[in-house]
Design a protein around this motif. Sequence first.
Motif, PDB file in Angstrom:
ATOM      1  N   ASN A 208      -0.791 -22.881  10.178  1.00 44.15           N
ATOM      2  CA  ASN A 208      -1.536 -24.016   9.650  1.00 44.15           C
ATOM      3  C   ASN A 208      -0.572 -23.422   7.884  1.00 44.15           C
ATOM      4  N   VAL A 209      -0.424 -24.798   7.132  1.00 46.64           N
ATOM      5  CA  VAL A 209      -0.002 -24.282   5.933  1.00 46.64           C
ATOM      6  C   VAL A 209      -0.711 -23.519   4.992  1.00 46.64           C
ATOM      7  N   MET A 210      -0.691 -22.693   4.620  1.00 42.54           N
ATOM      8  CA  MET A 210      -1.532 -22.215   3.597  1.00 42.54           C
ATOM      9  C   MET A 210      -0.847 -22.225   1.864  1.00 42.54           C
ATOM     10  N   ILE A 211      -2.151 -23.518   1.361  1.00 43.94           N
ATOM     11  CA  ILE A 211      -2.037 -23.816   0.077  1.00 43.94           C
ATOM     12  C   ILE A 211      -2.679 -22.982  -1.091  1.00 43.94           C
ATOM     13  N   LYS A 212      -1.721 -22.624  -1.541  1.00 40.16           N
ATOM     14  CA  LYS A 212      -1.622 -21.976  -3.474  1.00 40.16           C
ATOM     15  C   LYS A 212      -2.117 -20.397  -2.558  1.00 40.16           C
ATOM     16  N   PRO A 213      -2.008 -19.869  -2.299  1.00 37.22           N
ATOM     17  CA  PRO A 213      -1.952 -18.194  -1.706  1.00 37.22           C
ATOM     18  C   PRO A 213      -2.061 -17.431  -2.625  1.00 37.22           C
ATOM     19  N   LYS A 214      -2.058 -16.509  -3.053  1.00 35.52           N
ATOM     20  CA  LYS A 214      -2.464 -15.570  -4.044  1.00 35.52           C
ATOM     21  C   LYS A 214      -2.871 -14.394  -3.681  1.00 35.52           C
ATOM     22  N   ILE A 215      -2.263 -12.931  -4.258  1.00 33.73           N
ATOM     23  CA  ILE A 215      -2.517 -11.459  -3.394  1.00 33.73           C
ATOM     24  C   ILE A 215      -2.901 -10.757  -5.167  1.00 33.73           C
ATOM     25  N   GLU A 216      -3.896  -9.642  -4.514  1.00 34.22           N
ATOM     26  CA  GLU A 216      -4.330  -8.819  -5.617  1.00 34.22           C
ATOM     27  C   GLU A 216      -3.924  -7.768  -4.745  1.00 34.22           C
ATOM     28  N   ALA A 217      -3.233  -6.761  -5.629  1.00 32.13           N
ATOM     29  CA  ALA A 217      -3.160  -5.080  -5.013  1.00 32.13           C
ATOM     30  C   ALA A 217      -3.436  -4.423  -6.200  1.00 32.13           C
ATOM     31  N   THR A 218      -3.940  -3.501  -5.655  1.00 30.32           N
ATOM     32  CA  THR A 218      -4.717  -2.257  -6.333  1.00 30.32           C
ATOM     33  C   THR A 218      -4.396  -1.360  -5.862  1.00 30.32           C
ATOM     34  N   LEU A 219      -3.911   0.150  -5.812  1.00 31.54           N
ATOM     35  CA  LEU A 219      -3.809   1.080  -6.179  1.00 31.54           C
ATOM     36  C   LEU A 219      -4.124   2.581  -6.207  1.00 31.54           C
ATOM     37  N   ALA A 220      -4.715   3.000  -5.036  1.00 34.90           N
ATOM     38  CA  ALA A 220      -5.773   4.058  -5.503  1.00 34.90           C
ATOM     39  C   ALA A 220      -5.369   5.410  -4.714  1.00 34.90           C
ATOM     40  N   LEU A 221      -5.370   6.313  -5.810  1.00 34.09           N
ATOM     41  CA  LEU A 221      -5.071   7.092  -5.452  1.00 34.09           C
ATOM     42  C   LEU A 221      -5.952   8.427  -5.866  1.00 34.09           C
ATOM     43  N   SER A 222      -6.491   9.644  -4.462  1.00 36.10           N
ATOM     44  CA  SER A 222      -7.237  10.447  -4.072  1.00 36.10           C
ATOM     45  C   SER A 222      -6.654  11.890  -4.518  1.00 36.10           C
ATOM     46  N   LEU A 223      -7.315  12.291  -6.709  1.00 37.09           N
ATOM     47  CA  LEU A 223      -6.275  13.115  -7.249  1.00 37.09           C
ATOM     48  C   LEU A 223      -7.255  13.933  -7.380  1.00 37.09           C
ATOM     49  N   PRO A 224      -6.797  15.742  -7.346  1.00 37.77           N
ATOM     50  CA  PRO A 224      -7.786  16.539  -7.793  1.00 37.77           C
ATOM     51  C   PRO A 224      -8.254  16.401  -9.651  1.00 37.77           C
ATOM     52  N   ASP A 225     -10.116  16.459  -9.142  1.00 34.58           N
ATOM     53  CA  ASP A 225     -10.265  16.662 -10.864  1.00 34.58           C
ATOM     54  C   ASP A 225     -10.442  18.040 -11.298  1.00 34.58           C
ATOM     55  N   GLN A 226     -11.015  18.032 -12.244  1.00 33.54           N
ATOM     56  CA  GLN A 226     -11.217  19.079 -13.358  1.00 33.54           C
ATOM     57  C   GLN A 226     -12.151  19.989 -13.051  1.00 33.54           C
ATOM     58  N   GLN A 227     -13.438  19.633 -11.862  1.00 33.33           N
ATOM     59  CA  GLN A 227     -13.992  20.205 -11.705  1.00 33.33           C
ATOM     60  C   GLN A 227     -13.629  21.132  -9.587  1.00 33.33           C
ATOM     61  N   GLY A 228     -12.779  20.811  -8.846  1.00 36.37           N
ATOM     62  CA  GLY A 228     -12.095  21.127  -8.323  1.00 36.37           C
ATOM     63  C   GLY A 228     -12.012  20.547  -6.844  1.00 36.37           C
ATOM     64  N   GLY A 229     -12.757  19.260  -7.594  1.00 32.75           N
ATOM     65  CA  GLY A 229     -13.109  18.300  -6.141  1.00 32.75           C
ATOM     66  C   GLY A 229     -11.687  17.474  -6.285  1.00 32.75           C
ATOM     67  N   TYR A 230     -11.922  16.057  -5.649  1.00 33.42           N
ATOM     68  CA  TYR A 230     -11.440  15.533  -5.722  1.00 33.42           C
ATOM     69  C   TYR A 230     -11.377  13.680  -6.470  1.00 33.42           C
ATOM     70  N   SER A 231     -11.543  12.673  -6.920  1.00 32.26           N
ATOM     71  CA  SER A 231     -11.134  11.875  -7.584  1.00 32.26           C
ATOM     72  C   SER A 231     -10.770  10.132  -7.430  1.00 32.26           C
ATOM     73  N   ASN A 232     -11.532   9.537  -6.653  1.00 32.39           N
ATOM     74  CA  ASN A 232     -10.238   7.816  -6.992  1.00 32.39           C
ATOM     75  C   ASN A 232     -10.000   7.466  -8.223  1.00 32.39           C
ATOM     76  N   ASN A 233      -8.223   7.091  -8.145  1.00 34.20           N
ATOM     77  CA  ASN A 233      -8.173   6.157  -9.680  1.00 34.20           C
ATOM     78  C   ASN A 233      -6.991   5.032  -9.878  1.00 34.20           C
ATOM     79  N   PHE A 234      -7.662   4.077  -9.866  1.00 33.03           N
ATOM     80  CA  PHE A 234      -7.695   2.664  -9.106  1.00 33.03           C
ATOM     81  C   PHE A 234      -6.175   2.123 -10.364  1.00 33.03           C
ATOM     82  N   TYR A 235      -5.039   1.807 -10.518  1.00 29.62           N
ATOM     83  CA  TYR A 235      -3.789   1.615 -10.497  1.00 29.62           C
ATOM     84  C   TYR A 235      -3.830  -0.690  -9.676  1.00 29.62           C
ATOM     85  N   LYS A 236      -3.945  -1.384 -11.128  1.00 33.45           N
ATOM     86  CA  LYS A 236      -3.391  -2.884 -10.054  1.00 33.45           C
ATOM     87  C   LYS A 236      -1.659  -2.838 -10.821  1.00 33.45           C
ATOM     88  N   LEU A 237      -1.701  -3.091  -9.453  1.00 33.42           N
ATOM     89  CA  LEU A 237       0.331  -3.198  -9.215  1.00 33.42           C
ATOM     90  C   LEU A 237       0.469  -4.035  -9.427  1.00 33.42           C
TER      91      LEU A 237
END
Length: 306
Positions: free
Chosen positions: A178-207
């Motif tokens: 079927n033909v997709m009518i008005k398709p749209k895409i949202e892309a978000t980058l999730a980076l799991s990086l070390p934090d100041q507490q010695g653990g890891y936290s997710n950082n999100f960026y809209k691409l």
Amino acid sequence: MAVEVKDPGIGKSSNKKAKRFINPNGSFNVKHINRKESFANSYDYLIHISWTKFFLWVLLGYIIVNSFFAIIYILFGIAEITNPSGNVFEDFLNAFFFSAQTITTVGYGAMAPKGILFGIISSIEALIGLLSFSFITGLLYGRFSKPRANIKFSTYLISKEHNGKNSLMFRLMSKNGNVMIKPKIEATLALSLPDQQGGYSNNFYKLKLERSAITYLPTTWTVVHAIDDLSPLAAYSLKDIKKVHGEILILASYYDESFAQEVHQAHSFILKDIKTAHQFKPAFFYDEEGYTVLDHDRLDDIEQIN
């Protein structure tokens, strides 16, 4: 410089061994524990499982119910239905077949209940059969009528130069043609990086995408993110990007004429799976009569760049 955005709903906390957020089939990779079970949960489960599992559950339920009533008929006396054979297994089969005829209201006439007790039992079974088949009919309708997106994403997330910039690309198409009518895409980058507490936290960026929406999609759509100064990946080399614990979360939406409403589908790509020095090969071509021919098997066709 890339600007961090708010948590899209995944959660900020992370772990060194954290798995991907979204599975390849579009489901969220979450384990549920201590969840209260209810009949509504069973309905939701039966609506969403595969057709193979659905019919296996129906077959299993059918066998269990008929076996249950067959045992009851044997315990109360198979002679009230048909002449005993003297063989327990054969009597069970006769009782099972009588139960199947009763619960489906077929009634071939070869066997019939005798006496009030067996009449009551078979009447109760017939009522259970009517309710069961009504429930299954509702499930079938729900499975067919439930709005769902039919998007097929490429297996590969590739990295190549596009318009003079290193870019990440993936492509998609409609599964059912079927033909997709008005398709749209949202892309978000999730980076799991070390934090100041010695653990890891997710950082999100809209691409930022080259095109986040188009008018209609009869063939394939190659979605492009340029790794420029505004990209959160600009600080990494292509080799380092594949080492980063990151995931690109995709939400695709379009208007589906079959359901007369907008449908959505989630997907994701893992950064470590990026295919470098490759490009997508065309998935459609023109035949001798000038028609556009889309080959669904070519969505993942890629070739190495010299």
